[in-house]
Design an enzyme around this catalytic site. Structure first.
Site, PDB file in Angstrom:
ATOM      1  CG  HIS A 131       2.292   1.483   9.896  1.00  0.00           C
ATOM      2  ND1 HIS A 131       3.077   1.429   8.324  1.00  0.00           N
ATOM      3  CD2 HIS A 131       1.203   1.081   9.685  1.00  0.00           C
ATOM      4  CE1 HIS A 131       1.910   0.768   7.641  1.00  0.00           C
ATOM      5  NE2 HIS A 131       1.054   0.800   8.298  1.00  0.00           N
ATOM      6  CG  ASP A 156      -2.110   6.827   4.334  1.00  0.00           C
ATOM      7  OD1 ASP A 156      -1.788   7.369   5.193  1.00  0.00           O
ATOM      8  OD2 ASP A 156      -1.896   5.618   3.945  1.00  0.00           O
TER       9      ASP A 156
HETATM   10  P1  NDP Z   1      -9.813   0.070   0.611  1.00  0.00           P
HETATM   11  O1  NDP Z   1     -10.914  -0.222   1.390  1.00  0.00           O
HETATM   12  O2  NDP Z   1      -9.485   1.361  -0.050  1.00  0.00           O
HETATM   13  O3  NDP Z   1     -10.224  -0.857  -0.459  1.00  0.00           O
HETATM   14  C1  NDP Z   1      -9.110  -0.941  -1.673  1.00  0.00           C
HETATM   15  C2  NDP Z   1      -9.467  -2.421  -2.402  1.00  0.00           C
HETATM   16  O4  NDP Z   1     -10.948  -2.067  -3.100  1.00  0.00           O
HETATM   17  C3  NDP Z   1      -8.427  -2.630  -3.424  1.00  0.00           C
HETATM   18  O5  NDP Z   1      -8.544  -4.146  -3.698  1.00  0.00           O
HETATM   19  C4  NDP Z   1      -9.199  -1.897  -4.722  1.00  0.00           C
HETATM   20  O6  NDP Z   1      -8.828  -2.667  -6.004  1.00  0.00           O
HETATM   21  C5  NDP Z   1     -10.788  -2.039  -4.454  1.00  0.00           C
HETATM   22  N1  NDP Z   1     -11.581  -0.815  -5.082  1.00  0.00           N
HETATM   23  C6  NDP Z   1     -11.040   0.315  -4.995  1.00  0.00           C
HETATM   24  N2  NDP Z   1     -12.214   1.184  -5.373  1.00  0.00           N
HETATM   25  C7  NDP Z   1     -13.113   0.365  -5.620  1.00  0.00           C
HETATM   26  C8  NDP Z   1     -14.379   0.589  -6.069  1.00  0.00           C
HETATM   27  N3  NDP Z   1     -14.928   1.785  -6.250  1.00  0.00           N
HETATM   28  N4  NDP Z   1     -15.570  -0.344  -6.138  1.00  0.00           N
HETATM   29  C9  NDP Z   1     -15.030  -1.860  -5.858  1.00  0.00           C
HETATM   30  N5  NDP Z   1     -13.826  -2.310  -5.340  1.00  0.00           N
HETATM   31  C10 NDP Z   1     -12.814  -1.123  -5.255  1.00  0.00           C
HETATM   32  O7  NDP Z   1      -8.638  -1.075   1.161  1.00  0.00           O
HETATM   33  P2  NDP Z   1      -7.319  -0.638   1.701  1.00  0.00           P
HETATM   34  O8  NDP Z   1      -6.763  -1.498   2.552  1.00  0.00           O
HETATM   35  O9  NDP Z   1      -6.184  -0.499   0.598  1.00  0.00           O
HETATM   36  O10 NDP Z   1      -7.160   0.661   2.722  1.00  0.00           O
HETATM   37  C11 NDP Z   1      -6.970   2.287   1.863  1.00  0.00           C
HETATM   38  C12 NDP Z   1      -5.894   2.734   2.223  1.00  0.00           C
HETATM   39  O11 NDP Z   1      -5.587   2.796   3.945  1.00  0.00           O
HETATM   40  C13 NDP Z   1      -4.331   1.776   2.036  1.00  0.00           C
HETATM   41  O12 NDP Z   1      -4.233   2.211   0.724  1.00  0.00           O
HETATM   42  C14 NDP Z   1      -3.392   2.530   2.951  1.00  0.00           C
HETATM   43  O13 NDP Z   1      -2.976   3.752   2.433  1.00  0.00           O
HETATM   44  C15 NDP Z   1      -4.246   2.572   4.200  1.00  0.00           C
HETATM   45  N6  NDP Z   1      -4.005   1.570   5.245  1.00  0.00           N
HETATM   46  C16 NDP Z   1      -3.464   1.466   6.247  1.00  0.00           C
HETATM   47  C17 NDP Z   1      -3.242   0.472   7.300  1.00  0.00           C
HETATM   48  C18 NDP Z   1      -2.838   0.759   8.509  1.00  0.00           C
HETATM   49  O14 NDP Z   1      -2.307  -0.332   9.065  1.00  0.00           O
HETATM   50  N7  NDP Z   1      -2.356   2.187   8.871  1.00  0.00           N
HETATM   51  C19 NDP Z   1      -3.755  -0.791   6.967  1.00  0.00           C
HETATM   52  C20 NDP Z   1      -4.244  -1.051   5.657  1.00  0.00           C
HETATM   53  C21 NDP Z   1      -4.420   0.047   4.666  1.00  0.00           C
HETATM   54  P3  NDP Z   1      -7.897  -1.834  -7.274  1.00  0.00           P
HETATM   55  O15 NDP Z   1      -6.832  -1.198  -6.768  1.00  0.00           O
HETATM   56  O16 NDP Z   1      -7.762  -3.168  -8.273  1.00  0.00           O
HETATM   57  O17 NDP Z   1      -9.233  -0.966  -7.836  1.00  0.00           O
END
Ligand code: NDP
Length: 297
Positions: A109, A46
């Site tokens: 979006h 994504d």
């Molecule tokens: P997530 O809930 O996926 O969390 C990601 C965060 O948690 C990062 O800071 C990551 O850090 C950390 N993390 C990942 N795995 C773990 C774990 N196992 N234990 C503890 N911490 C962890 O949040 P997102 O907001 O990134 O959402 C996921 C995806 O959704 C986005 O990447 C995007 O593709 C989509 N999205 C869409 C939006 C929209 O408006 N349509 C808005 C926001 C997100 P690190 O990378 O350092 O591991």
């Protein structure tokens, strides 16, 4: 290698339930992160024009050695590209950056509630792209039940999916019910509550679902991590979830969910963590002033 269960979209297209997100993955981290994700079994990636890493996502997909038809790719039109012609142009730009001939899922979006006619003009463009076979499915993101109703009153194609903030602290019950009525797949962004951590104000203790005693107790019970318990909850609920990480160990951890399951009572206990408070932006407030980024060609 384990595989994600599959969800069927309302036009028959199949999509893996568990995918991989790249919001805030810097371009220089993205090729490795997506390559690692594909290597451990993710088959849904994504991205979005506004994440500024479509080229790196495309590079990883092209280089990975897995047949293109086995990988489901989503990208999104940004709000500054709304309008019929503008959205068609934005699609071409995204496809050029991704280096792909056909997309799997194209999303709007955000709704732009104070200029909703323009949002709907973009939907008309998405219907055109679908009819031409340039994308296999179309959907929306951050739409409320009222936004969905307005769109469906005017158009033929019902969105295949709505990608929204959804985690144990923000369960989106009325929206999930509206999706069920209309056959729209619920896809969770910030599925493990990322937004509750990276958006926490300085000096404030993040309100983190991964630290909640209901989740940590289940993690202890099953010998899994809190993130795995929360992601398993999404799967049990029939949602799609797209966790993001740029760290190889977490990328693997977040896909390692298919050797345990939660009981109906355990799912209900996580449902009960809902606070009704979102961590991210209120879709009613979004417009091109609120988010002033524009996408370069
Ligand atoms: P997530 O809930 O996926 O969390 C990601 C965060 O948690 C990062 O800071 C990551 O850090 C950390 N993390 C990942 N795995 C773990 C774990 N196992 N234990 C503890 N911490 C962890 O949040 P997102 O907001 O990134 O959402 C996921 C995806 O959704 C986005 O990447 C995007 O593709 C989509 N999205 C869409 C939006 C929209 O408006 N349509 C808005 C926001 C997100 P690190 O990378 O350092 O591991």
């Amino acid at each position: 290698m384990s595989k994600s269960p599959v969800l069927q979209l309302n036009n028959g297209v199949e999509m893996p339930a568990l995918g991989f997100g790249v919001f805030q993955s810097r371009p220089e981290e993205t090729v490795d992160a997506v390559t690692e994700a594909i290597a451990v079994g993710y088959r849904l990636i994504d991205t979005a024009a506004v994440y500024r890493n479509e080229a790196e996502v495309g590079q990883a997909i092209t280089q990975c050695g897995i047949d293109r038809s086995e990988i489901f790719v989503t990208t999104k039109a940004w709000i500054s590209d709304y309008g019929f012609d503008q959205t068609l142009h934005a699609f071409d730009r995204s496809m050029r950056k991704l280096g792909l001939d056909q997309l799997d899922l194209y999303l709007l979006h955000w709704p732009v509630p104070n200029d909703f006619d323009r949002t709907l003009e973009s939907w008309r463009a998405l219907e055109r792209l679908l009819a031409e076979g340039r994308t296999r499915a179309i959907g929306v993101s951050n739409f409320s039940p009222a936004h969905l109703e307005k769109l469906m009153a005017r158009f033929e194609v019902v969105p295949a999916l709505n990608q929204v903030e959804l985690h144990p602290f923000f369960g989106q019950k009325p929206l999930v019910e509206a999706h069920r009525r209309h056959g729209i797949v619920t896809q969770a962004w910030s599925p493990i509550g990322g937004i509750t951590r990276y958006r926490a104000k300085e000096g404030e203790t993040p309100h983190d679902p991964l630290a909640h005693p209901t989740v940590t107790a289940l993690a202890d019970k099953y010998g899994k991590t809190p993130a795995q318990v929360v992601l398993r909850w999404h799967i049990e609920r029939g949602f799609s979830a797209i966790p993001k990480s740029v760290r190889a160990s977490r990328i693997a951890e977040n896909f390692d969910l298919f050797d345990f399951s939660l009981s109906a009572d355990e799912v209900a206990a996580i449902d009960a963590m809902d606070t009704g408070v979102r961590g991210g932006s209120d879709p009613e407030k979004v417009d091109t002033e609120f988010y002033s980024f524009r996408i370069e060609d």
